[in-house]
Scaffold this motif. Structure first.
Motif, short mmCIF file in Angstrom:
data_model
loop_
_atom_site.label_atom_id
_atom_site.label_comp_id
_atom_site.label_asym_id
_atom_site.label_seq_id
_atom_site.Cartn_x
_atom_site.Cartn_y
_atom_site.Cartn_z
N UNK A 233 40.44 54.74 82.51
CA UNK A 233 41.90 54.67 82.67
C UNK A 233 42.36 55.27 83.99
N UNK A 236 45.88 54.78 85.77
CA UNK A 236 46.93 54.27 84.89
C UNK A 236 48.21 55.11 84.97
N UNK B 29 52.68 53.81 82.66
CA UNK B 29 51.70 54.03 81.61
C UNK B 29 52.25 53.66 80.23
N UNK B 293 46.78 56.31 73.37
CA UNK B 293 46.50 56.47 74.81
C UNK B 293 45.02 56.34 75.17
N UNK B 294 44.40 55.30 74.70
CA UNK B 294 42.99 55.11 75.04
C UNK B 294 42.79 53.78 75.76
N UNK B 295 41.58 53.53 76.28
CA UNK B 295 41.37 52.33 77.09
C UNK B 295 41.58 51.02 76.33
N UNK B 300 40.58 52.89 69.91
CA UNK B 300 39.34 53.56 70.34
C UNK B 300 39.33 55.05 69.98
N UNK B 301 40.39 55.75 70.27
CA UNK B 301 40.41 57.19 69.95
C UNK B 301 40.34 57.42 68.44
#
Lengths: 336, 336
Positions: A233, A236, B29, B293-295, B300-301
């Motif tokens: 990221x 970002x 973001x 807030x992950x890719x 994912x988190x």
């Protein structure tokens, strides 16, 4: 056999000069620690740990470049290195080698001193601080120092220092409780590591050995934040020209962070040491204590760090590498 | 059953107002993460983890007080809390409760909103940031907020935010590689925790529950530095009036740091999570993911954090407390 790879000292001739250069009141902490500048006290403390305990000497902070301007810093570095060499020559059984100090606010002179200290004085590494009066270590001015250490295959010790900007910030937000010391220093170490990684240091010098203080500071605990959170990221939260600069930065930064070496100076934390060791691996961890900056003025961190390392559930050869094998190999010390 | 105690959202009415108040370019973001403000996308992601996965909603940064001055911030906080309540009412099976936002740049209004949000809207906690436009949380202006939360025995979520001074500092030293995000935020969390500890928060409110993001940031890894390095040596690097202020600070700060609660938002780090859990103990750790807030923009988190927690070698009842028992008890949620 235990070689303490990160202990601090102020040789008497250097300490005397340091006190001439700055208000001793600003060095309250250093003055109050006899083991820093009183060799008898230092040896007395070391005696407690037997003949198998030796120390690699690094010069205690503040950085030379904070004490002397570019005109004066080369001589001050030379005084430090000369007097460090003297300590090692007088007590080779206690101090098998020293780490040179450099006048980093004069990068050309720093390179000259690096060569002299290693070639003529027998230093087996250099110490830098995480910034040079606010200039980050990835500044091109310092590239030659890292390149030279990579070419010589000798390690660079990296000690935290506040940037002037951080000092201002800390005055506002962190001064009351010495937060700048407790957390600001590890922040500085982490930020410096990041700048070196993202500026491509390990792409230029894949085998360069940089020993980070306090077991890599924030890196091991935040490995997930770096690996998944940051790497993929990156950018970002950045726009404009700054974003463009990120395009060439390593996209898998975590693998670069693992190239650093870490000392075990975590003030006797079992859980931190286990975490750090799992991150860096036994080949990249060296026994280091931060001696003598503990509440007993020297022996406590040594004792606690040994307790922690002895309690680690690891193979004996891994423990030996941490205690002395890794640093011996990195500094090319004899087997004693 | 898994209750994600630290996930972020921007309810649509609030998000629309946020974009009116500030240049959307500054929120790159946030704009690029649909799961933050698009409820369908959010629910789609949550579906992946089955009916047993629920989220406690907290408002995503930036802090309200950065978006609106004291005259406007109470209305903005109310809009946030009203729209958070609406989300919970519409989807009680997904969002069992929300955490209120406060207009902290107007401390009197913050106290009014705290009471309204809890008593009238059903919030089960409040979120504060680690500083209020640069004012630290131990500023007496904010004492009433902590006292009220202690009196109500409901938790305070603490999210990092840069101080303006740190932003300046970061521009100079850390901006290029988003170091302010990767390490500056955990630094801010740690500094805020320290200020609360040393200003005696837990002496005034021994049972106050403060949930720190990113698993206590720098604290667990540096427990030795805090316990042996800092506590007994507090003041050794300070002189003058600042030193006098340290005389009443807690001398065993580490025990105070253990009173915080920590979420598991370490972006899927096994070694960090083990270290943090050993520091805080299973009673003070709550499952939290930092979603979305992950890719991958959300899952994912969650997936990685569950993987880490499932792999922990701990008793099942400890794992259950982390996944849902602790937060349920703290927020006084029903057993579902």
């Amino acid at each position: 056999m235990k070689i303490d790879a990160y202990s601090h000292i102020l040789p008497a001739p250097y300490f005397a000069r340091m006190r001439e250069l700055a208000d001793p009141a600003a060095f309250k902490r250093w003055l109050e620690l006899p083991a820093l500048h009183d060799l008898d006290e230092r040896l007395r403390i070391m005696d407690e740990f037997g003949e198998g305990y030796q120390q690699i000497l690094t010069l205690s902070s503040p950085p030379i470049e904070l004490l002397a301007g570019p005109g004066e810093s080369p001589a001050l570095a030379r005084l430090a290195n000369d007097s460090m060499r003297e300590l090692c020559e007088k007590h080779p059984d206690r101090f098998p080698a020293f780490v040179a100090s450099l006048p980093m606010n004069d990068p050309d002179a720093a390179l000259v001193e690096l060569k002299f200290a290693i070639d003529e004085l027998g230093a087996r590494g250099v110490q830098v601080f995480t910034n040079v009066n606010g200039r980050p270590l990835d500044d091109p001015a310092f590239a030659a120092v890292f390149a030279e250490m990579a070419a010589r295959d000798l390690p660079v010790w990296m000690h935290p220092a506040r940037t002037p900007a951080f000092a201002d910030y800390a005055t506002e937000n962190s001064s009351q409780f010495e937060i700048w010391w407790a957390f600001g220093w590890p922040y500085e170490t982490s930020a410096a590591m990041a700048r070196l990684v993202f500026s491509g240091l390990f792409e230029r010098h894949p085998d360069l050995k940089v020993i980070t203080h306090h077991m890599g500071a924030m890196i091991p605990y935040l490995e997930g934040r770096i690996g998944i959170g940051w790497g993929p990221q990156l950018g970002s939260r950045t726009s404009g020209a700054a974003y463009e600069r990120l395009r060439n930065a390593p996209r898998r930064p975590l693998e670069h962070f693992r190239k650093f070496y870490a000392d075990t100076s975590l003030s006797g934390s079992d859980i931190g040491t286990r975490c750090g060791l799992e991150f860096f691996g036994a080949d990249h961890v060296v026994f280091g204590t931060d001696c003598p900056f503990d509440p007993e003025g020297g022996p406590l961190y040594i004792r606690e760090t040994i307790r922690v390392l002895d309690a680690l559930d690891i193979a004996e050869d891994a423990r030996d590498r941490i205690y002395h094998g890794n640093i011996r190999e990195m500094m090319r010390l004899s087997d004693g």
